[in-house]
Scaffold this active site. Structure first.
Site, PDB file in Angstrom:
ATOM      1  N   THR A 119       5.628  10.643  -1.446  1.00  0.00           N
ATOM      2  CA  THR A 119       5.571  11.348  -0.159  1.00  0.00           C
ATOM      3  C   THR A 119       6.961  11.633   0.397  1.00  0.00           C
ATOM      4  O   THR A 119       7.930  10.944   0.058  1.00  0.00           O
ATOM      5  CB  THR A 119       4.763  10.481   0.840  1.00  0.00           C
ATOM      6  N   ASP A 120       7.035  12.607   1.302  1.00  0.00           N
ATOM      7  CA  ASP A 120       8.304  12.897   1.990  1.00  0.00           C
ATOM      8  C   ASP A 120       8.713  11.766   2.925  1.00  0.00           C
ATOM      9  O   ASP A 120       9.875  11.664   3.314  1.00  0.00           O
ATOM     10  CB  ASP A 120       8.201  14.221   2.770  1.00  0.00           C
ATOM     11  N   GLU A 121       7.746  10.903   3.285  1.00  0.00           N
ATOM     12  CA  GLU A 121       8.049   9.870   4.288  1.00  0.00           C
ATOM     13  C   GLU A 121       9.036   8.824   3.800  1.00  0.00           C
ATOM     14  O   GLU A 121       9.569   8.064   4.595  1.00  0.00           O
ATOM     15  CB  GLU A 121       6.767   9.163   4.711  1.00  0.00           C
ATOM     16  N   TYR A 146       3.659   1.686   5.688  1.00  0.00           N
ATOM     17  CA  TYR A 146       3.170   2.621   4.666  1.00  0.00           C
ATOM     18  C   TYR A 146       4.329   3.232   3.892  1.00  0.00           C
ATOM     19  O   TYR A 146       4.398   3.155   2.661  1.00  0.00           O
ATOM     20  CB  TYR A 146       2.314   3.728   5.311  1.00  0.00           C
ATOM     21  N   LYS A 150       5.573   2.882  -0.089  1.00  0.00           N
ATOM     22  CA  LYS A 150       5.662   4.047  -0.991  1.00  0.00           C
ATOM     23  C   LYS A 150       7.093   4.146  -1.546  1.00  0.00           C
ATOM     24  O   LYS A 150       7.289   4.423  -2.727  1.00  0.00           O
ATOM     25  CB  LYS A 150       5.293   5.344  -0.269  1.00  0.00           C
TER      26      LYS A 150
HETATM   27  P1  NAD Z   1      -6.645   8.731   0.423  1.00  0.00           P
HETATM   28  O1  NAD Z   1      -6.478   7.543   1.303  1.00  0.00           O
HETATM   29  O2  NAD Z   1      -7.505   9.845   0.837  1.00  0.00           O
HETATM   30  O3  NAD Z   1      -7.164   8.260  -1.025  1.00  0.00           O
HETATM   31  C1  NAD Z   1      -6.687   7.120  -1.666  1.00  0.00           C
HETATM   32  C2  NAD Z   1      -7.672   6.767  -2.796  1.00  0.00           C
HETATM   33  O4  NAD Z   1      -7.155   5.613  -3.489  1.00  0.00           O
HETATM   34  C3  NAD Z   1      -9.076   6.397  -2.287  1.00  0.00           C
HETATM   35  O5  NAD Z   1     -10.052   7.006  -3.081  1.00  0.00           O
HETATM   36  C4  NAD Z   1      -9.110   4.873  -2.452  1.00  0.00           C
HETATM   37  O6  NAD Z   1     -10.414   4.379  -2.685  1.00  0.00           O
HETATM   38  C5  NAD Z   1      -8.194   4.681  -3.653  1.00  0.00           C
HETATM   39  N1  NAD Z   1      -7.613   3.331  -3.687  1.00  0.00           N
HETATM   40  C6  NAD Z   1      -6.999   2.668  -2.664  1.00  0.00           C
HETATM   41  N2  NAD Z   1      -6.617   1.456  -3.075  1.00  0.00           N
HETATM   42  C7  NAD Z   1      -6.937   1.363  -4.389  1.00  0.00           C
HETATM   43  C8  NAD Z   1      -6.764   0.358  -5.361  1.00  0.00           C
HETATM   44  N3  NAD Z   1      -6.188  -0.819  -5.076  1.00  0.00           N
HETATM   45  N4  NAD Z   1      -7.217   0.578  -6.617  1.00  0.00           N
HETATM   46  C9  NAD Z   1      -7.823   1.761  -6.934  1.00  0.00           C
HETATM   47  N5  NAD Z   1      -8.028   2.746  -6.038  1.00  0.00           N
HETATM   48  C10 NAD Z   1      -7.576   2.543  -4.778  1.00  0.00           C
HETATM   49  O7  NAD Z   1      -5.142   9.221   0.133  1.00  0.00           O
HETATM   50  P2  NAD Z   1      -4.584  10.689  -0.110  1.00  0.00           P
HETATM   51  O8  NAD Z   1      -4.234  11.287   1.191  1.00  0.00           O
HETATM   52  O9  NAD Z   1      -5.468  11.381  -1.049  1.00  0.00           O
HETATM   53  O10 NAD Z   1      -3.207  10.321  -0.844  1.00  0.00           O
HETATM   54  C11 NAD Z   1      -3.141  10.223  -2.272  1.00  0.00           C
HETATM   55  C12 NAD Z   1      -1.713   9.954  -2.674  1.00  0.00           C
HETATM   56  O11 NAD Z   1      -0.868  11.017  -2.226  1.00  0.00           O
HETATM   57  C13 NAD Z   1      -1.126   8.682  -2.084  1.00  0.00           C
HETATM   58  O12 NAD Z   1      -0.312   8.076  -3.059  1.00  0.00           O
HETATM   59  C14 NAD Z   1      -0.280   9.164  -0.910  1.00  0.00           C
HETATM   60  O13 NAD Z   1       0.784   8.282  -0.658  1.00  0.00           O
HETATM   61  C15 NAD Z   1       0.206  10.487  -1.467  1.00  0.00           C
HETATM   62  N6  NAD Z   1       0.559  11.514  -0.474  1.00  0.00           N
HETATM   63  C16 NAD Z   1      -0.341  11.851   0.507  1.00  0.00           C
HETATM   64  C17 NAD Z   1      -0.038  12.880   1.410  1.00  0.00           C
HETATM   65  C18 NAD Z   1      -1.017  13.301   2.482  1.00  0.00           C
HETATM   66  O14 NAD Z   1      -0.670  14.149   3.309  1.00  0.00           O
HETATM   67  N7  NAD Z   1      -2.224  12.795   2.529  1.00  0.00           N
HETATM   68  C19 NAD Z   1       1.197  13.539   1.292  1.00  0.00           C
HETATM   69  C20 NAD Z   1       2.088  13.177   0.281  1.00  0.00           C
HETATM   70  C21 NAD Z   1       1.746  12.172  -0.607  1.00  0.00           C
HETATM   71  O1  TDX Z   2      -5.128  12.091  16.197  1.00  0.00           O
HETATM   72  C1  TDX Z   2      -3.952  12.288  15.841  1.00  0.00           C
HETATM   73  N1  TDX Z   2      -3.115  12.967  16.685  1.00  0.00           N
HETATM   74  C2  TDX Z   2      -1.823  13.237  16.371  1.00  0.00           C
HETATM   75  O2  TDX Z   2      -1.098  13.854  17.160  1.00  0.00           O
HETATM   76  C3  TDX Z   2      -3.445  11.847  14.567  1.00  0.00           C
HETATM   77  C4  TDX Z   2      -4.340  11.088  13.620  1.00  0.00           C
HETATM   78  C5  TDX Z   2      -2.131  12.135  14.247  1.00  0.00           C
HETATM   79  N2  TDX Z   2      -1.332  12.797  15.123  1.00  0.00           N
HETATM   80  C6  TDX Z   2       0.052  13.144  14.717  1.00  0.00           C
HETATM   81  C7  TDX Z   2       0.855  12.054  14.077  1.00  0.00           C
HETATM   82  C8  TDX Z   2       1.737  12.815  13.094  1.00  0.00           C
HETATM   83  O3  TDX Z   2       2.891  13.300  13.752  1.00  0.00           O
HETATM   84  O4  TDX Z   2      -0.093  14.160  13.720  1.00  0.00           O
HETATM   85  C9  TDX Z   2       0.894  14.001  12.678  1.00  0.00           C
HETATM   86  C10 TDX Z   2       0.191  13.812  11.349  1.00  0.00           C
HETATM   87  O5  TDX Z   2      -0.435  12.550  11.366  1.00  0.00           O
HETATM   88  P1  TDX Z   2      -1.217  11.954  10.089  1.00  0.00           P
HETATM   89  O6  TDX Z   2      -2.286  12.894   9.692  1.00  0.00           O
HETATM   90  O7  TDX Z   2      -1.585  10.548  10.396  1.00  0.00           O
HETATM   91  O8  TDX Z   2      -0.107  12.058   8.953  1.00  0.00           O
HETATM   92  P2  TDX Z   2       1.362  11.385   8.784  1.00  0.00           P
HETATM   93  O9  TDX Z   2       1.490  10.113   9.517  1.00  0.00           O
HETATM   94  O10 TDX Z   2       2.371  12.456   9.048  1.00  0.00           O
HETATM   95  O11 TDX Z   2       1.318  11.041   7.197  1.00  0.00           O
HETATM   96  C11 TDX Z   2       0.693  11.952   6.261  1.00  0.00           C
HETATM   97  O12 TDX Z   2       1.652  12.686   5.532  1.00  0.00           O
HETATM   98  C12 TDX Z   2       2.429  12.000   4.597  1.00  0.00           C
HETATM   99  C13 TDX Z   2      -0.233  11.213   5.304  1.00  0.00           C
HETATM  100  O13 TDX Z   2      -1.197  10.468   6.043  1.00  0.00           O
HETATM  101  C14 TDX Z   2       0.553  10.322   4.382  1.00  0.00           C
HETATM  102  O14 TDX Z   2      -0.303   9.715   3.425  1.00  0.00           O
HETATM  103  C15 TDX Z   2       1.586  11.167   3.661  1.00  0.00           C
HETATM  104  O15 TDX Z   2       2.400  10.352   2.886  1.00  0.00           O
END
Ligand code: NAD
Ligand code: TDX
Length: 333
Positions: A119-121, A146, A150
């Site tokens: 992730t970018d975080e 988190y 990562k």
């Molecule tokens: P998500 O929370 O929707 O899905 C995570 C999945 O992993 C779920 O299906 C969960 O059951 C499974 N899981 C969790 N713990 C586990 C374990 N111990 N063993 C096996 N499976 C397990 O997450 P997401 O948003 O789909 O993110 C997927 C990946 O992408 C993550 O690595 C996250 O850090 C990365 N990522 C997410 C975002 C975003 O915006 N959501 C952005 C950049 C990177």
């Molecule tokens: O109800 C809300 N209101 C609000 O203003 C929620 C849930 C979030 N927010 C804000 C917080 C953040 O600035 O919106 C932005 C996005 O929030 P999230 O969806 O929780 O994402 P963020 O914390 O930015 O992280 C996401 O992007 C990077 C993913 O959850 C991570 O898994 C990924 O690594």
């Protein structure tokens, strides 16, 4: 014909990846390993011809057996929500660090290839008005439990590449949106709030910037890296949406759904201000480009499609809604 092992393939990005990979490379075999935590849903894969294994990436013998039967591992499994990591960091340490370590050891034993999803975080945040973007060379400065776990998992992958010659690539992507995203996250939370007759909830003033990308654009980049990425390299993925703040996103969702009001709620402690990705390396080396680009065209189109998906899949999100909102309400959010 390859066998792909997809960890976390029943979550948001992982399940979208399995759908895309199955369409794009129909001769590949796909094994999904997913623990089905609160964030995973087996039904996200329904209709697909995959081998599904419910299990934990921290389970060494299970991971060893699955890696031995695979050619490539695409590692999505993680605890992924910042707000949850502020309440209880413990599963983040287990899954994101110990789980990645467990996979790396199996990959080392069986000499397989790993693509690690990050992730970018990990880069921390930028000041709100900064014109800067994160590159692959930006030093790590994670803020939350988190993002710290990562960041640690990325360091483990690079150490296994350098110390043990493991074959691996890493991608760091910005905030995703699209179908199957858990409704705890910003965009689907607001869409389902409106569908449920609740007000959308904006943390603090909403000045924070996230570099939004549609999940299919992220996964198309991952497939490109799998096929053409250079071993040991890291690629940033982003769609140049770093000019849009949370307030503008919530107002766009309101406009697209025909409502006006939203409310400001308690801010997130330690809230990262601005994320912005420079994805020049990926675009130049591998010819990738996002299909959903800037706010006026791309994000509007992506959000319209995402809103339609949540409208049509109420049975998917409805069982989660009350519990998610009660949790937020306890924290004034
Ligand atoms: P998500 O929370 O929707 O899905 C995570 C999945 O992993 C779920 O299906 C969960 O059951 C499974 N899981 C969790 N713990 C586990 C374990 N111990 N063993 C096996 N499976 C397990 O997450 P997401 O948003 O789909 O993110 C997927 C990946 O992408 C993550 O690595 C996250 O850090 C990365 N990522 C997410 C975002 C975003 O915006 N959501 C952005 C950049 C990177
Ligand atoms: O109800 C809300 N209101 C609000 O203003 C929620 C849930 C979030 N927010 C804000 C917080 C953040 O600035 O919106 C932005 C996005 O929030 P999230 O969806 O929780 O994402 P963020 O914390 O930015 O992280 C996401 O992007 C990077 C993913 O959850 C991570 O898994 C990924 O690594």
């Amino acid at each position: 014909m390859r066998t792909l092992l997809v960890t976390g393939g029943a979550g948001f990005i992982g399940s979208n990846f399995v759908h895309l990979a199955a369409r794009q490379n129909p001769t590949d075999r796909i094994i999904v390993l997913d623990k089905i935590t609160y964030a995973g849903n087996r039904d996200n894969l329904s209709g697909l011809d995959v081998e599904f294994v419910q299990g934990d990436i921290c389970d060494g013998p299970l991971v060893d057996e699955l890696v031995s039967r695979s050619d490539v591992v695409i590692h999505f499994a993680a605890e992924s929500h910042n707000d949850n990591s502020l309440r209880d960091p413990s599963p983040f340490v287990d899954t994101n660090l110990v789980g990645t370590f467990t996979l790396l050891e199996a990959i080392r034993r069986h000499a397989r290839h790993l693509h690690h999803i990050s992730t970018d975080e990990v880069f921390g945040d930028l000041p709100i008005d900064s014109p800067e973007r994160f590159t692959e060379e930006t030093p790590y400065r994670p803020s939350s439990p988190y993002s710290a776990t990562k960041a640690g998992s990325d360091h483990l992958v690079r150490a296994w590449v350098r110390s043990f010659g493991v074959s691996a690539t890493i991608s760091n992507c910005s905030n995703n949106y699209g179908p199957y995203q858990h409704i705890e996250k910003f965009i689907p939370r607001q869409i389902t709030n409106i569908l449920d007759g609740r007000l959308p909830k904006l943390y603090g003033t909403g000045e924070q910037v996230r570099d939004w990308i549609h999940v299919d654009d992220h996964n198309a980049a991952v497939l490109q890296i799998l096929d053409h990425g250079r071993m040991g390299e890291t690629y940033n993925i982003g769609a140049d949406n770093d000019h849009v703040n949370n307030r503008q996103v919530i107002e766009l969702i309101c406009e697209l759904m025909g409502v006006e009001d939203y409310e400001h709620v308690a801010d997130r402690p330690g809230h990262d201000q601005r994320y912005a990705m420079d994805s020049t390396k990926l675009r130049r080396e591998l010819g990738w480009a996002p299909r959903y680009t800037d706010t006026e065209t791309g994000m509007r189109a992506g959000l319209t499609q995402t809103i339609a998906w949540y409208r049509e899949h109420e049975q998917w999100w409805r069982p989660l809604k009350q519990q998610v909102e009660s949790g937020y309400q306890e924290r004034g959010q």
